[in-house]
Motif scaffolding. Structure first.
Motif, PDB file in Angstrom:
ATOM      1  N   PHE A  29     -22.256 -41.268  20.443  1.00 45.70           N
ATOM      2  CA  PHE A  29     -22.851 -40.526  19.333  1.00 45.70           C
ATOM      3  C   PHE A  29     -21.819 -40.337  18.227  1.00 45.70           C
ATOM      4  CE2 PHE A  29     -25.694 -37.869  17.111  1.00 45.70           C
ATOM      5  CZ  PHE A  29     -24.983 -36.790  16.626  1.00 45.70           C
ATOM      6  N   SER A  30     -20.625 -39.880  18.634  1.00 49.77           N
ATOM      7  CA  SER A  30     -19.523 -39.737  17.681  1.00 49.77           C
ATOM      8  C   SER A  30     -18.215 -39.698  18.463  1.00 49.77           C
ATOM      9  CB  SER A  30     -19.667 -38.471  16.832  1.00 49.77           C
ATOM     10  OG  SER A  30     -19.597 -37.317  17.636  1.00 49.77           O
ATOM     11  N   ASN A  32     -14.538 -37.848  18.551  1.00 50.00           N
ATOM     12  CA  ASN A  32     -13.734 -36.750  18.024  1.00 50.00           C
ATOM     13  C   ASN A  32     -12.329 -37.234  17.679  1.00 50.00           C
ATOM     14  OD1 ASN A  32     -15.932 -35.146  18.394  1.00 50.00           O
ATOM     15  ND2 ASN A  32     -15.059 -33.919  20.041  1.00 50.00           N
ATOM     16  N   VAL A 100     -18.342 -38.077  22.015  1.00 52.58           N
ATOM     17  CA  VAL A 100     -19.565 -37.294  22.218  1.00 52.58           C
ATOM     18  C   VAL A 100     -20.693 -38.236  22.635  1.00 52.58           C
ATOM     19  CG1 VAL A 100     -21.240 -35.749  21.174  1.00 52.58           C
ATOM     20  CG2 VAL A 100     -18.823 -35.584  20.529  1.00 52.58           C
ATOM     21  N   GLN A 102     -24.610 -37.943  23.903  1.00 57.34           N
ATOM     22  CA  GLN A 102     -25.766 -37.051  24.035  1.00 57.34           C
ATOM     23  C   GLN A 102     -25.361 -35.589  23.860  1.00 57.34           C
ATOM     24  OE1 GLN A 102     -27.516 -38.068  27.827  1.00 57.34           O
ATOM     25  NE2 GLN A 102     -28.664 -39.776  26.948  1.00 57.34           N
ATOM     26  N   SER A 103     -24.617 -35.308  22.819  1.00 54.49           N
ATOM     27  CA  SER A 103     -24.189 -33.965  22.382  1.00 54.49           C
ATOM     28  C   SER A 103     -23.087 -33.364  23.243  1.00 54.49           C
ATOM     29  CB  SER A 103     -25.372 -32.996  22.294  1.00 54.49           C
ATOM     30  OG  SER A 103     -25.747 -32.532  23.590  1.00 54.49           O
ATOM     31  N   THR A 104     -22.593 -34.074  24.242  1.00 56.96           N
ATOM     32  CA  THR A 104     -21.535 -33.547  25.112  1.00 56.96           C
ATOM     33  C   THR A 104     -20.249 -34.345  24.917  1.00 56.96           C
ATOM     34  OG1 THR A 104     -23.158 -32.883  26.773  1.00 56.96           O
ATOM     35  CG2 THR A 104     -20.859 -33.086  27.479  1.00 56.96           C
ATOM     36  N   PRO A 105     -19.139 -33.675  24.576  1.00 52.99           N
ATOM     37  CA  PRO A 105     -17.865 -34.407  24.463  1.00 52.99           C
ATOM     38  C   PRO A 105     -17.269 -34.688  25.836  1.00 52.99           C
ATOM     39  CG  PRO A 105     -17.542 -32.090  23.946  1.00 52.99           C
ATOM     40  CD  PRO A 105     -18.995 -32.266  24.181  1.00 52.99           C
TER      41      PRO A 105
END
Length: 119
Positions: A29-30, A32, A100, A102-105
């Motif tokens: 997703f992204s 960090n 990240v 599914q919204s979890t790093p």
């Protein structure tokens, strides 16, 4: 599933240069930050450098001025340009990233690439 794949290690004489690359792939997703650690024989794994998504960079003191970290965000890739290499830089270099999914790093590691610097 996320994978980090490193490349670019090898054998070089003292004073030489190498460029390491690490590509992240999978359900990203992204990212960090991405960076590098290393582990010499008989020693603990240690931080080398990292770059945040905002472009801030951090280096271990012994590599400042010799190593440069950079990222290609579009390709989920991080590079480590290593100049003026010293025998004490000999180690397995590991790519490290906080990604990240599914919204979890989560923290991910590559398989490592050997860097050997001869004197």
């Amino acid at each position: 599933q996320v994978q980090l794949v490193e490349s670019g290690g090898g054998l070089v004489q003292a004073g030489g240069s190498l460029r390491l690359s690490c590509v992240a792939s999978g359900s990203i997703f992204s990212i960090n930050y991405m960076g590098w650690y290393r582990q010499a024989p008989g020693k603990q794994r240690e931080f080398v450098a990292r770059e945040s998504s905002g472009g801030s960079t951090y280096y271990e003191d012994s590599v400042k001025g010799r190593f440069t970290i950079s990222r290609d965000n579009a390709k989920n890739t991080v590079f480590l340009q290593m100049n003026n290499l010293k025998p004490e830089d000999t180690a397995v270099y590991y790519c490290h990233a906080v990604i990240v999914v599914q919204s979890t790093p989560n923290t991910y590691w590559g398989q490592g690439t050997q860097v050997t610097v001869s004197s």
